[in-house]
Design an enzyme around this catalytic site. Structure first.
Site, mmCIF file in Angstrom:
data_model
loop_
_atom_site.group_PDB
_atom_site.id
_atom_site.type_symbol
_atom_site.label_atom_id
_atom_site.label_comp_id
_atom_site.label_asym_id
_atom_site.label_seq_id
_atom_site.Cartn_x
_atom_site.Cartn_y
_atom_site.Cartn_z
ATOM 1 N N GLY A 289 38.004 46.214 35.526
ATOM 2 C CA GLY A 289 38.665 45.894 35.521
ATOM 3 C C GLY A 289 38.042 45.670 33.828
ATOM 4 N N GLU B 34 34.554 43.927 46.692
ATOM 5 C CA GLU B 34 33.543 43.185 46.749
ATOM 6 C C GLU B 34 32.837 43.916 47.849
ATOM 7 O OE1 GLU B 34 31.176 43.313 44.559
ATOM 8 O OE2 GLU B 34 33.458 43.339 42.686
#
Lengths: 669, 669
Positions: free
Chosen positions: A186, A429
């Protein structure tokens, strides 16, 4: 809350009068007391009154390019507001941001949320002295760069290299193949000028595994990419439109030796490699992130429940009895059956998130001091709850959306945005299935230990229970009996999986092959474990926490519903060994229907208790005042497509077709 | 197919060599023989070679406004191409359009697909003579306008009125309240100049129920809305970006008496109302639409399976044995467990769609002649399969997307677009839960008939089976025993629901209240009925159709997987009455794992057999040549955000923040 709204939809107002408990009490419990709630509302009101934030256009009406720009502007404005108001508390910052920017992402989010903490945790003191001021002043803006086109969850497979050259005391950094191209981080595409890069370290001719390096990507004045750096946005996605998730190729870029993050591992000037004292020290921030994903998932599901339940009391459709008034759709048992278990789940996940975050806070200092006793449990629980909650929430948000019928499909409902924001948590994650198999590995280890007479970890004592014992369930449907049922299910599934693995190994296969041949069973066991944990934690929360009696009564029903619904939905796993009798199954079925009726009058009170401001929900259907049709109509009128009464495409394509057809004989009228 | 591609990814090429059957045989079966396949590929090739269609930009890179314009341009170009090539066959038109515009909608789709047929079916011959040439020449472009802001599935609740005025021989049309605002019809916002409006007919002071009216909305030359008409786009949605779904308010608009569609019902000049000969004649087009939704849902799921299975053999992650090569992710049992049952389901739904469409074609002429014997079955089956298939496909497409990890979330994967195109089918043409309860009503009626000694309908004979009989399942897992298990499940659930309703009625509640109190049970029964039907139809297809031996073997495994997986996933409903013994459950569990292994080598062959061209999938991950990373990289490079190396927002927001921070003392380096 929308106090002061001119008019509350009478159906919604009546629901609020019907509640048997005071939602304000529950709100205070959820946010940590009346003072915290007061502060939360104060901040939400600041947003509501703010002249700049008030005038932002709906994200849905903007192009992607506009969303990227608006997202950045809005969040940087909030940074300033936050500083001006002196808000340091992380929860208060979250309240402010939720009220102002709902599910609109922040391209600098990883810079603040991950890079600054990573520098603090993984950089040497000298590095911190140099880099933190740069990062805090935004002279250096960075993101965390790990995943590659061809490599995700399996970090050891990363191909990016940093090869030490002792001649110049530099690392030579490369993404040597197409599949090594860094992809997804990001803010990487257009926003950052640096990154913390995960790469294979080579020194003295040997691969030393994955390490972190600070790499400058763009000129700090012109923002142009540096030589050897190819960087850009990866293009439009399902959601996260405001974010410039990026790709990065690096060709022979040299960075100074001091740019390796050297708090634990080191490369000395001559290229000598110094190992970290423990591999386990790198776990911390990922565990914490997974804890927060559990809470975030719970919140997304709660928001979706607020929207769909409020809408379901405003929306009327079909008479239950012929000729009667059309019924509120929440009065249909099938609607209750779809929504109330999700409402219960959103509380269950919320409490699970609270538990695991507290567990982390409690145990992490010990771990950081080198006592790794609790690490396996913390790792397994945080991984399992992250996976379990993100799956439940992701599917649950969609169920809520579908329960709103056609209007749920419009961005006016706010639901699609919640979904696309929530569902990536199943992947990032740690991919959920991979995490579930890590949980299974923990369970198998514990089980093997137990069989060898070693003690079980604290959270998993029940694994020693007698699986031949049948259920204690009576028509009271005691919470205790529900918990035991879930524990029984895990224990049996763990024992079955262990037996299957043993049998395959006995037939001559390797341990790895046996593991893969049983991984569906292992997944079932891990999922059941997470489910049992969430149920038990919910039961403990309603039993032990300080609720007033009326609130406790409502929460107990909700907790019971969560437990009973989970059994009915997964009934096979509970009864295939005869744990429940047919009569007990009947009791549970009846109880499920009873609980739907019992929760019905408190449904709106329960969703009100989450106390999400309208500005956070951004939903025409979930508004506090229930004026949904006016809001949908206003949304439609403002659609950018309505700026012109007649679109250019009419003149370009339709008119010419009409004219050309009119010259053909059949259409002469 | 991508014949002539320069290079096939070696992993994918090897998979193709491993298949034990010839996918081409299956392709021919799916599309109705070699000649039909040849034509299909010819048309796909026309698209591929077409200079105009080749140069279209990816939809994901366009703003909504551009998508609306591109969609219209592309589809109108295809109309012309279709006419030039003389393609009249509906399937061939679908192939052409799928190859050229994939999931990009057509604002005139309802005009051609619903309005012209509606005029043919519901307008008088005189009306047809007048309107069909106008519609066919596009001088009149219309859409079907039914749903209102406050009213969806329950048509009787619509508020829009058409009141006959015998003085002027006109209807006065009104959407009298905010909630009566027409909302959602495709093409209504900006494209059409007329609509077929559903409204409550009032004449001679009485409400005569819902009827259809042709209403002009825009001037046929200037395209400006007429007086009394407020019309516009409803704004951005989850998907269907190319479509201008619209809203419409009508204020005292007068239309001539002749604009009521009068094939069956009539209003005479003096206002006398003439009823239609039967209410049931209006069913036809909706039933047909629901049949086609079943096939469309099957296709969406199949596309998602193609993408995720091809990607899963190209993608490698983690060694199964330490130090070994990273494994193709399709070799993980958990990945097979998620994807293969969906692959099986996509065939199951495909065959169910074929069945119901043929059943319609066979029975509808009789119904149109006034023989309504088959109508209840046709209605229930088409409703049930529409609901069942759209739920399965919608959830299944998302599972496929999640099985592609992070890349599945990018629009580069093509999967989000398939999802947003597929999921509205759960809502439109009858909300799924409402439809399921209609199926339940049919089942209850049949059950009651049976109890009274009346014969059962042809598709539901099994309801007479003995529910005390146990399963015949042995370790051969015969298809016959699978079918019996599903039939047993429905029969028990139907009997249970009937007993529950009776008991509540006996306690003094009304039939309606009892129905609502049991509607979750009724839903379970209806779902089980649809599931049983799909399994049985799959078994019949693989048993009776002309496959070569090798194809039949593979299809039989897939069919068995579909049946076994459905039992394991819903185990409670199959075993709570002791229908299966514990040993039989173990047999089914083992079989499930066995079948995953058995299908593995044919997975790519099976998805290849769907023969979807790359241009229809629009997926970097599902490409025939498997060159996924190059495609993702190219996608990223072309992102419109990369047109400028440095975005304006950098100068507007980041630079000033840096400068203002640099004047603060802490950031001086």
């Amino acid at each position: 809350m929308a106090a002061g709204s001119p008019e509350i939809n009478p159906d919604l107002a009546r629901e609020r009068r019907r509640a048997t408990f005071d939602p304000e009490q529950l709100t205070c419990f959820l946010y940590g007391g009346p003072e915290a709630v007061r502060r939360k509302r104060y901040l939400e009101n600041v947003v509501k009154q703010d002249p700049v934030l008030q005038n932002e256009q709906r994200w849905a009406f903007q192009s992607r390019q506009e969303r990227v720009e608006t997202g950045l502007r809005k969040h940087m404005y909030l940074d300033k507001l936050q500083a001006d108001l002196g808000i340091a508390d992380i929860k208060e910052r979250e309240h402010l941001r939720a009220a102002a920017a709902g599910h609109e992402g922040y391209a600098l989010g990883l810079h603040y949320g991950m890079i600054i903490p990573t520098i603090k945790n993984q950089a040497s003191e000298e590095q911190q002295r140099k880099w933190l001021p740069m990062a805090e002043s935004l002279r250096m803006i960075a993101t965390y760069v790990q995943t590659e086109l061809g490599h995700g969850t399996f970090i050891r497979g990363l191909e990016t290299t940093a090869t030490y050259d002792p001649q110049t005391e530099e690392f030579i950094v490369n993404t040597p193949t197409l599949s090594a191209t860094k992809y997804w981080p990001g803010g990487l595409g257009k926003t950052v000028n640096h990154c913390v890069l995960m790469a294979q370290l080579y020194t003295q001719g040997k691969n030393r595994g994955i390490h972190m390096f600070l790499v400058q990507l763009r000129d700090m004045d012109t923002h142009m990419p540096l030589p050897g750096i190819e960087v850009g946005d990866i293009g439009p996605k399902f959601g996260f439109d405001e974010m410039d998730n990026g790709y990065l190729r690096i060709h022979n870029v040299r960075i100074p030796r001091e740019n390796m993050l050297m708090k634990y591992s080191k490369v000395h000037k001559d290229g000598t490699y110094q190992k970290p004292p423990s591999d386990k020290l790198a776990y911390g921030s990922m565990v914490l992130l997974r804890c927060s994903i559990t809470s975030m998932s719970a919140k997304c599901l709660a928001e979706a429940c607020v929207i769909s339940i409020r809408y379901s009391v405003v929306r009327r459709q079909t008479e239950i009895s012929p000729g009667g008034e059309e019924a509120q759709i929440l009065d249909y048992q099938t609607q209750q059956y779809q929504l109330f278990p999700l409402l219960a789940a959103s509380f269950a996940m919320r409490f699970a998130g609270d538990f695991i975050s507290n567990f982390y806070k409690e145990k992490y200092p010990e771990i950081a001091r080198g006592n790794f006793d609790f690490l396996p449990q913390l790792h397994a629980m945080s991984a399992g709850l992250k996976a379990f909650s993100s799956w439940v929430s992701s599917a649950g948000v969609e169920t809520c959306r579908l329960c709103c019928g056609g209007h749920g499909y419009s961005h006016a409902s706010g639901l699609p945005k919640i979904y696309v924001d929530c569902t990536p948590a199943c992947t990032y994650e740690g991919e959920n299935m991979v995490l579930m198999l890590q949980v299974a590995r923990f369970l198998m280890k514990e089980y093997t230990n137990m069989m060898r007479g070693k003690p079980l970890s604290s959270l998993i004592q029940f694994l020693a229970c007698d699986i031949t014992k049948k259920s204690c369930m009576t028509d009271k449907v005691a919470l205790k009996c529900l918990v035991l049922a879930y524990q029984h299910r895990v224990t049996r599934l763990v024992a079955d999986a262990a037996a299957s693995i043993q049998e395959i190994v006995r037939k001559g296969k390797s341990q790895q092959e046996a593991w893969n041949s049983c991984s569906v069973q292992l997944f079932w066991a891990a999922r059941a474990f997470c489910h049992a944990f969430v149920v038990e934690n919910f039961v403990e929360t309603v039993s032990e926490k300080h609720f007033d009696d009326k609130t406790r009564e409502v929460m107990t029903s909700l907790c019971q519903l969560y437990g009973v619904h989970g059994i009915i939905t997964n009934l096979g796993e509970f009864i295939q060994d005869g744990f429940f009798t047919a009569d007990q199954v009947q009791i549970l079925n009846n109880r499920l229907m009873f609980l739907l009726r019992e929760i019905r009058p408190n449904a709106v009170g329960l969703v009100d208790a989450f106390d999400f401001p309208d500005s956070a929900l951004q939903s025409c259907l979930g508004r506090y005042d229930g004026q949904v049709y006016q809001a949908l109509y206003d949304y439609a009128k403002n659609s950018p497509l309505n700026e012109k009464e007649v679109l250019d495409s009419y003149y370009k394509y339709i008119k010419p077709a009409q004219l050309s057809n009119s010259s053909k004989p059949y259409s002469r009228l």
